[in-house]
Design a protein around this motif. Structure first.
Motif, PDB file in Angstrom:
ATOM      1  N   HIS A 131      13.763  -5.102  -7.177  1.00  0.00           N
ATOM      2  CA  HIS A 131      13.312  -4.079  -6.238  1.00  0.00           C
ATOM      3  C   HIS A 131      13.245  -4.666  -4.824  1.00  0.00           C
ATOM      4  O   HIS A 131      12.696  -5.740  -4.619  1.00  0.00           O
ATOM      5  CB  HIS A 131      11.936  -3.547  -6.635  1.00  0.00           C
ATOM      6  CG  HIS A 131      11.887  -2.988  -8.022  1.00  0.00           C
ATOM      7  ND1 HIS A 131      12.683  -1.940  -8.430  1.00  0.00           N
ATOM      8  CD2 HIS A 131      11.139  -3.336  -9.099  1.00  0.00           C
ATOM      9  CE1 HIS A 131      12.427  -1.665  -9.700  1.00  0.00           C
ATOM     10  NE2 HIS A 131      11.486  -2.497 -10.124  1.00  0.00           N
ATOM     11  N   ARG A 132      13.797  -3.923  -3.867  1.00  0.00           N
ATOM     12  CA  ARG A 132      13.778  -4.381  -2.474  1.00  0.00           C
ATOM     13  C   ARG A 132      13.128  -3.344  -1.549  1.00  0.00           C
ATOM     14  O   ARG A 132      12.537  -3.708  -0.546  1.00  0.00           O
ATOM     15  CB  ARG A 132      15.208  -4.662  -1.994  1.00  0.00           C
ATOM     16  CG  ARG A 132      15.913  -5.780  -2.773  1.00  0.00           C
ATOM     17  CD  ARG A 132      15.225  -7.121  -2.582  1.00  0.00           C
ATOM     18  NE  ARG A 132      15.940  -8.204  -3.265  1.00  0.00           N
ATOM     19  CZ  ARG A 132      15.712  -8.597  -4.500  1.00  0.00           C
ATOM     20  NH1 ARG A 132      14.771  -7.985  -5.225  1.00  0.00           N
ATOM     21  NH2 ARG A 132      16.406  -9.564  -5.046  1.00  0.00           N
ATOM     22  N   ARG A 133      13.278  -2.080  -1.853  1.00  0.00           N
ATOM     23  CA  ARG A 133      12.664  -1.046  -1.022  1.00  0.00           C
ATOM     24  C   ARG A 133      11.290  -0.716  -1.622  1.00  0.00           C
ATOM     25  O   ARG A 133      11.181   0.045  -2.590  1.00  0.00           O
ATOM     26  CB  ARG A 133      13.555   0.202  -0.944  1.00  0.00           C
ATOM     27  CG  ARG A 133      14.929  -0.060  -0.350  1.00  0.00           C
ATOM     28  CD  ARG A 133      15.638   1.228   0.035  1.00  0.00           C
ATOM     29  NE  ARG A 133      15.786   2.149  -1.084  1.00  0.00           N
ATOM     30  CZ  ARG A 133      16.801   2.120  -1.953  1.00  0.00           C
ATOM     31  NH1 ARG A 133      17.748   1.190  -1.831  1.00  0.00           N
ATOM     32  NH2 ARG A 133      16.874   3.003  -2.934  1.00  0.00           N
ATOM     33  N   LEU A 134      10.263  -1.311  -1.050  1.00  0.00           N
ATOM     34  CA  LEU A 134       8.911  -1.213  -1.603  1.00  0.00           C
ATOM     35  C   LEU A 134       8.015  -0.421  -0.659  1.00  0.00           C
ATOM     36  O   LEU A 134       7.972  -0.690   0.547  1.00  0.00           O
ATOM     37  CB  LEU A 134       8.313  -2.607  -1.827  1.00  0.00           C
ATOM     38  CG  LEU A 134       9.180  -3.610  -2.593  1.00  0.00           C
ATOM     39  CD1 LEU A 134       8.418  -4.918  -2.809  1.00  0.00           C
ATOM     40  CD2 LEU A 134       9.644  -3.039  -3.920  1.00  0.00           C
ATOM     41  N   ALA A 135       7.296   0.535  -1.217  1.00  0.00           N
ATOM     42  CA  ALA A 135       6.401   1.392  -0.429  1.00  0.00           C
ATOM     43  C   ALA A 135       4.976   1.227  -0.927  1.00  0.00           C
ATOM     44  O   ALA A 135       4.728   0.763  -2.047  1.00  0.00           O
ATOM     45  CB  ALA A 135       6.832   2.858  -0.544  1.00  0.00           C
ATOM     46  N   ILE A 136       4.027   1.628  -0.084  1.00  0.00           N
ATOM     47  CA  ILE A 136       2.618   1.552  -0.450  1.00  0.00           C
ATOM     48  C   ILE A 136       1.922   2.873  -0.133  1.00  0.00           C
ATOM     49  O   ILE A 136       2.194   3.499   0.896  1.00  0.00           O
ATOM     50  CB  ILE A 136       1.904   0.397   0.284  1.00  0.00           C
ATOM     51  CG1 ILE A 136       0.449   0.267  -0.202  1.00  0.00           C
ATOM     52  CG2 ILE A 136       1.973   0.553   1.795  1.00  0.00           C
ATOM     53  CD1 ILE A 136      -0.262  -0.981   0.311  1.00  0.00           C
ATOM     54  N   ASP A 165       7.493   2.249   8.563  1.00  0.00           N
ATOM     55  CA  ASP A 165       6.440   3.270   8.620  1.00  0.00           C
ATOM     56  C   ASP A 165       6.668   4.355   7.567  1.00  0.00           C
ATOM     57  O   ASP A 165       5.705   4.903   7.009  1.00  0.00           O
ATOM     58  CB  ASP A 165       6.392   3.903  10.010  1.00  0.00           C
ATOM     59  CG  ASP A 165       5.847   2.949  11.056  1.00  0.00           C
ATOM     60  OD1 ASP A 165       5.222   1.929  10.672  1.00  0.00           O
ATOM     61  OD2 ASP A 165       6.049   3.204  12.262  1.00  0.00           O
ATOM     62  N   ALA A 166       7.945   4.665   7.304  1.00  0.00           N
ATOM     63  CA  ALA A 166       8.260   5.718   6.331  1.00  0.00           C
ATOM     64  C   ALA A 166       7.821   5.339   4.926  1.00  0.00           C
ATOM     65  O   ALA A 166       7.667   6.211   4.062  1.00  0.00           O
ATOM     66  CB  ALA A 166       9.752   6.016   6.341  1.00  0.00           C
ATOM     67  N   TYR A 167       7.627   4.044   4.703  1.00  0.00           N
ATOM     68  CA  TYR A 167       7.222   3.572   3.378  1.00  0.00           C
ATOM     69  C   TYR A 167       5.721   3.306   3.298  1.00  0.00           C
ATOM     70  O   TYR A 167       5.251   2.654   2.358  1.00  0.00           O
ATOM     71  CB  TYR A 167       7.993   2.309   3.015  1.00  0.00           C
ATOM     72  CG  TYR A 167       9.427   2.551   2.580  1.00  0.00           C
ATOM     73  CD1 TYR A 167       9.977   3.835   2.593  1.00  0.00           C
ATOM     74  CD2 TYR A 167      10.229   1.501   2.164  1.00  0.00           C
ATOM     75  CE1 TYR A 167      11.287   4.050   2.213  1.00  0.00           C
ATOM     76  CE2 TYR A 167      11.541   1.710   1.767  1.00  0.00           C
ATOM     77  CZ  TYR A 167      12.074   2.989   1.800  1.00  0.00           C
ATOM     78  OH  TYR A 167      13.370   3.211   1.415  1.00  0.00           O
ATOM     79  N   ILE A 168       4.964   3.806   4.255  1.00  0.00           N
ATOM     80  CA  ILE A 168       3.505   3.728   4.204  1.00  0.00           C
ATOM     81  C   ILE A 168       2.971   5.145   4.055  1.00  0.00           C
ATOM     82  O   ILE A 168       3.106   5.974   4.967  1.00  0.00           O
ATOM     83  CB  ILE A 168       2.919   3.077   5.463  1.00  0.00           C
ATOM     84  CG1 ILE A 168       3.495   1.676   5.666  1.00  0.00           C
ATOM     85  CG2 ILE A 168       1.389   3.010   5.362  1.00  0.00           C
ATOM     86  CD1 ILE A 168       3.039   1.007   6.962  1.00  0.00           C
ATOM     87  N   GLY A 169       2.405   5.454   2.925  1.00  0.00           N
ATOM     88  CA  GLY A 169       1.794   6.754   2.700  1.00  0.00           C
ATOM     89  C   GLY A 169       0.294   6.661   2.895  1.00  0.00           C
ATOM     90  O   GLY A 169      -0.348   5.787   2.317  1.00  0.00           O
ATOM     91  N   GLN A 170      -0.260   7.526   3.715  1.00  0.00           N
ATOM     92  CA  GLN A 170      -1.698   7.469   3.985  1.00  0.00           C
ATOM     93  C   GLN A 170      -2.455   8.273   2.939  1.00  0.00           C
ATOM     94  O   GLN A 170      -2.293   9.486   2.840  1.00  0.00           O
ATOM     95  CB  GLN A 170      -2.025   8.008   5.376  1.00  0.00           C
ATOM     96  CG  GLN A 170      -3.463   7.771   5.789  1.00  0.00           C
ATOM     97  CD  GLN A 170      -3.837   6.296   5.730  1.00  0.00           C
ATOM     98  OE1 GLN A 170      -3.221   5.468   6.403  1.00  0.00           O
ATOM     99  NE2 GLN A 170      -4.830   5.946   4.920  1.00  0.00           N
ATOM    100  N   GLY A 171      -3.276   7.594   2.164  1.00  0.00           N
ATOM    101  CA  GLY A 171      -4.071   8.254   1.140  1.00  0.00           C
ATOM    102  C   GLY A 171      -5.549   8.148   1.441  1.00  0.00           C
ATOM    103  O   GLY A 171      -5.962   7.608   2.471  1.00  0.00           O
ATOM    104  N   ASP A 172      -6.364   8.677   0.516  1.00  0.00           N
ATOM    105  CA  ASP A 172      -7.814   8.643   0.711  1.00  0.00           C
ATOM    106  C   ASP A 172      -8.552   8.219  -0.564  1.00  0.00           C
ATOM    107  O   ASP A 172      -9.704   8.568  -0.770  1.00  0.00           O
ATOM    108  CB  ASP A 172      -8.315  10.021   1.172  1.00  0.00           C
ATOM    109  CG  ASP A 172      -7.988  11.131   0.171  1.00  0.00           C
ATOM    110  OD1 ASP A 172      -7.466  10.833  -0.929  1.00  0.00           O
ATOM    111  OD2 ASP A 172      -8.263  12.308   0.491  1.00  0.00           O
ATOM    112  N   PHE A 173      -7.846   7.457  -1.403  1.00  0.00           N
ATOM    113  CA  PHE A 173      -8.399   6.986  -2.682  1.00  0.00           C
ATOM    114  C   PHE A 173      -8.627   8.143  -3.657  1.00  0.00           C
ATOM    115  O   PHE A 173      -9.406   8.011  -4.596  1.00  0.00           O
ATOM    116  CB  PHE A 173      -9.699   6.198  -2.487  1.00  0.00           C
ATOM    117  CG  PHE A 173      -9.526   4.865  -1.804  1.00  0.00           C
ATOM    118  CD1 PHE A 173      -8.485   4.016  -2.155  1.00  0.00           C
ATOM    119  CD2 PHE A 173     -10.412   4.457  -0.822  1.00  0.00           C
ATOM    120  CE1 PHE A 173      -8.324   2.788  -1.530  1.00  0.00           C
ATOM    121  CE2 PHE A 173     -10.260   3.228  -0.199  1.00  0.00           C
ATOM    122  CZ  PHE A 173      -9.216   2.390  -0.542  1.00  0.00           C
TER     123      PHE A 173
END
Length: 359
Positions: free
Chosen positions: A179-184, A214-222
């Motif tokens: 895996h190379r395209r890793l998001a959080i 930035d496109a691979y950072i999803g803003q969540g709230d737990f």
């Protein structure tokens, strides 16, 4: 069972005076207060701990304010806190902040009114002024799991886990699988755990020559719903990530729902890993690879630190390591590592299959 009227008759005062005396109202004279306490003792009105707490200024009660009681991590933490407190002769009153600063403040005020001996808090959304004011006013406070950065003038021990090594191990594990395209899916940036896990993930990627767009950072709230929304956005990208790391367990469950709602499969179409292991993860299909915190140990250590402070002993901060638990949600054990199968749906907007572009 004797009542408040019996106490008033025995002490030779009014019922209102008994009530004020038990609540330490300043209008009650020392003589009246002494007679009320004596009557309470003689009659056994309510548990004797009531009178004893008025004499010693202790209630043998701890307050625990957790961020979200529906999160299995905090449920396990609360259980460990309650068990350790009971073993040391303390009771625990729990308040659920539901990730809302206003509810956190409500519980703190309520617990202070109940004259708790000390307070355990996992601050939500970076904490509030009331929390620091409570510590400055002399109430023993210990931060557990999360803490408030920059509060240098408040001497509050912090009991937490350090997940940086485990995150590095996870990224290395994903890299080995191809895996190379890793998001959080990140937690709230205002929380220390939210910001720390993103930073650790970014640093771990850099060690392998990978970036975190930035496109691979999803803003969540737990919360699970935020994990679902972030994953849907990832899947809508022209070049979606090959693996998603959810920074807590509920967001991971939301991510899993989003993948399945598209008719996709984990790990064949997209890999998934989570911070905060939970018992459910071994029962999902596939079982989820996760970073496990020593939750029970954290709860017990937090109680011991708080009781040390209450009882006049030195209390120290405690940091315990998290660990990676490898299961099957990232392509483990499959020939070709993270490579998707030749047939079947793949993430993306278009009708053409998405090609890997591994460096």
């Amino acid at each position: 069972m004797p009542g408040i009227k019996d106490v008033a008759a025995r002490a030779g005062v009014s019922v209102a005076t008994v009530s004020r005396a038990l609540n330490r109202h300043p209008s009650v004279s020392e003589d009246a207060r002494s007679r009320v306490l004596a009557a309470v003792e003689e009659l056994g009105y309510r548990p004797n701990a009531v009178a004893r707490s008025l004499r010693t200024d202790q209630t043998r009660t701890l307050g625990l304010v957790i961020s979200d009681v529906l999160n299995p991590y905090f449920t396990e933490l609360a259980r460990a806190v309650e068990e350790e407190a009971r073993s040391l002769g303390y009771s625990v009153i729990i308040g659920n902040a539901d990730e809302r600063p206003d509810l956190q403040d409500h519980h703190i005020r309520t617990l202070r009114d109940r004259r708790i001996d000390g307070l355990l808090v996992s601050p939500t959304d970076g904490g509030t002024p009331l929390l620091l004011d409570t510590a400055r006013a002399g109430t023993p406070v210990v931060f557990v799991d999360r803490w408030i950065p920059g509060a240098d003038d408040v001497d509050v021990p912090v009991v937490r886990s350090d997940g940086r090594d485990a995150v590095r191990e996870l990224v290395a594990h994903l890299h080995r699988l191809g895996h190379r395209r890793l998001a959080i899916i990140a937690g709230p940036a205002a929380t220390t755990t939210g910001s720390e896990r993103v930073e650790a993930f970014r640093e771990a990627l850099a060690a392998h020559g990978l970036e975190l767009p930035d496109a691979y950072i999803g803003q969540g709230d737990f919360q699970a719903e935020s994990g679902r929304r972030a994953t849907e956005r990832f899947l809508d990208l022209s070049e979606p990530p090959e693996a998603v790391f959810a920074a807590d367990n509920l967001m991971a469950l939301g991510a899993l729902d989003a993948v399945r709602s598209r008719g996709l499969r984990v790990p064949h179409d997209i890999a998934l890993a989570a911070f905060d292991d939970i018992p459910w993860f071994v029962h999902t299909d596939p079982p989820v690879t996760a970073i496990a915190q020593p939750t029970g140990e954290l709860g017990r250590a937090a109680v011991r630190a708080l009781v040390d402070r209450i009882e006049g002993r030195a209390a120290r901060s405690v940091t315990l390591p998290a660990r990676l638990v490898v299961r099957r949600s990232c392509g483990e054990g499959r020939e070709g590592g993270g490579t998707p199968p030749e047939n079947g749906p793949r993430p993306g907007n278009g009708t053409e299959p998405q090609k890997r572009s591994n460096p």
